[in-house]
Structure formats: C-alpha cells, structure tokens
Design a protein around this motif. Structure first.
Motif, PDB file in Angstrom:
ATOM      1  N   LYS A 151      57.102  28.685  62.098  1.00 18.45           N
ATOM      2  CA  LYS A 151      57.891  27.587  62.658  1.00 18.45           C
ATOM      3  C   LYS A 151      59.388  27.854  62.501  1.00 18.45           C
ATOM      4  O   LYS A 151      60.163  27.668  63.441  1.00 18.45           O
ATOM      5  N   SER A 171      40.865  27.537  48.953  1.00 17.06           N
ATOM      6  CA  SER A 171      42.089  26.749  48.762  1.00 17.06           C
ATOM      7  C   SER A 171      43.321  27.655  48.746  1.00 17.06           C
ATOM      8  O   SER A 171      44.373  27.293  49.281  1.00 17.06           O
ATOM      9  N   ALA A 212      49.169  27.900  55.328  1.00 14.34           N
ATOM     10  CA  ALA A 212      50.204  26.879  55.464  1.00 14.34           C
ATOM     11  C   ALA A 212      51.594  27.486  55.298  1.00 14.34           C
ATOM     12  O   ALA A 212      52.521  27.163  56.046  1.00 14.34           O
ATOM     13  N   LYS A 213      51.734  28.382  54.341  1.00 17.67           N
ATOM     14  CA  LYS A 213      53.020  29.053  54.113  1.00 17.67           C
ATOM     15  C   LYS A 213      53.403  29.900  55.319  1.00 17.67           C
ATOM     16  O   LYS A 213      54.547  29.877  55.773  1.00 17.67           O
ATOM     17  N   ARG A 239      43.974  28.743  52.338  1.00 18.19           N
ATOM     18  CA  ARG A 239      44.602  27.645  53.078  1.00 18.19           C
ATOM     19  C   ARG A 239      46.084  27.523  52.732  1.00 18.19           C
ATOM     20  O   ARG A 239      46.923  27.291  53.601  1.00 18.19           O
ATOM     21  N   ALA A 240      46.412  27.691  51.463  1.00 17.98           N
ATOM     22  CA  ALA A 240      47.810  27.619  51.028  1.00 17.98           C
ATOM     23  C   ALA A 240      48.626  28.752  51.655  1.00 17.98           C
ATOM     24  O   ALA A 240      49.760  28.543  52.090  1.00 17.98           O
ATOM     25  N   GLN A 263      52.362  29.468  58.417  1.00 21.19           N
ATOM     26  CA  GLN A 263      52.660  28.583  59.545  1.00 21.19           C
ATOM     27  C   GLN A 263      54.088  28.053  59.445  1.00 21.19           C
ATOM     28  O   GLN A 263      54.784  27.946  60.451  1.00 21.19           O
ATOM     29  N   GLU A 264      54.530  27.734  58.242  1.00 17.52           N
ATOM     30  CA  GLU A 264      55.904  27.270  58.049  1.00 17.52           C
ATOM     31  C   GLU A 264      56.890  28.393  58.364  1.00 17.52           C
ATOM     32  O   GLU A 264      57.913  28.161  59.012  1.00 17.52           O
TER      33      GLU A 264
END
Length: 86
Positions: free
Chosen positions: A20, A6, A13-14, A9-10, A16-17
């Motif tokens: 972006k 978990s 995600a961070k 994954r966090a 990936q942001e």
C-alpha cells in the motif's frame, strides 16, 4: 520448521501494508509528473485517460523488452493513473 498460521497472517499483513505504501508513493510520483505535463487542466474521462496511459506504458515496455503478459497487468484506482475527483 513450519510457521504457525498466525505468524504467516502477520507477515501477509505487513507485506500488504508495504504494498500500500509503495503504491501510494508510485501514484504520487506519477501524479506529480502528470500535473507537470498539464494533464490536470484537461477535461477527459477517466477511461480515456487510462487508455492513453496504457498506450504510453506499452510503448515504454516495448522499448525495455518486458514481456507482454507482465505488461498487461493493470490495477484500478489512483495507482493505475485514474484521476481522483477530489
């Protein structure tokens, strides 16, 4: 000590942001330069424009001495210099 999935994954995600945001910033920068150069006024297919931009990028990569394998990675969409029809 191993990280729980978990938490990994966090972190993903961070990241990936962050990616972006960085790609958006780069696309806006390149877009502003393209408009200054007059590309916004030219009727050209996206594929032709991308091919021309890839050629220009190749010339700059040769000048900076970057390897060809790293130089050929191209993404699609606004970050790759494709015109936004909007």
């Amino acid at each position: 000590m191993k990280k729980p999935s978990s938490r990994i994954r966090a972190e993903i995600a961070k990241l990936q942001e962050q990616l972006k945001v960085a790609e958006t910033r780069e696309a806006e920068r390149i877009g502003r330069m393209a408009l200054k150069a007059g590309l916004g006024e030219i009727e050209i297919d996206d594929s032709d424009l991308v091919a021309a931009l890839e050629e220009i990028a190749g010339r700059f990569r040769k000048a900076s001495g970057r390897s060809k394998s790293a130089a050929t990675q191209v993404t699609s969409g606004p970050a790759a210099g494709q015109a936004d029809p909007a």
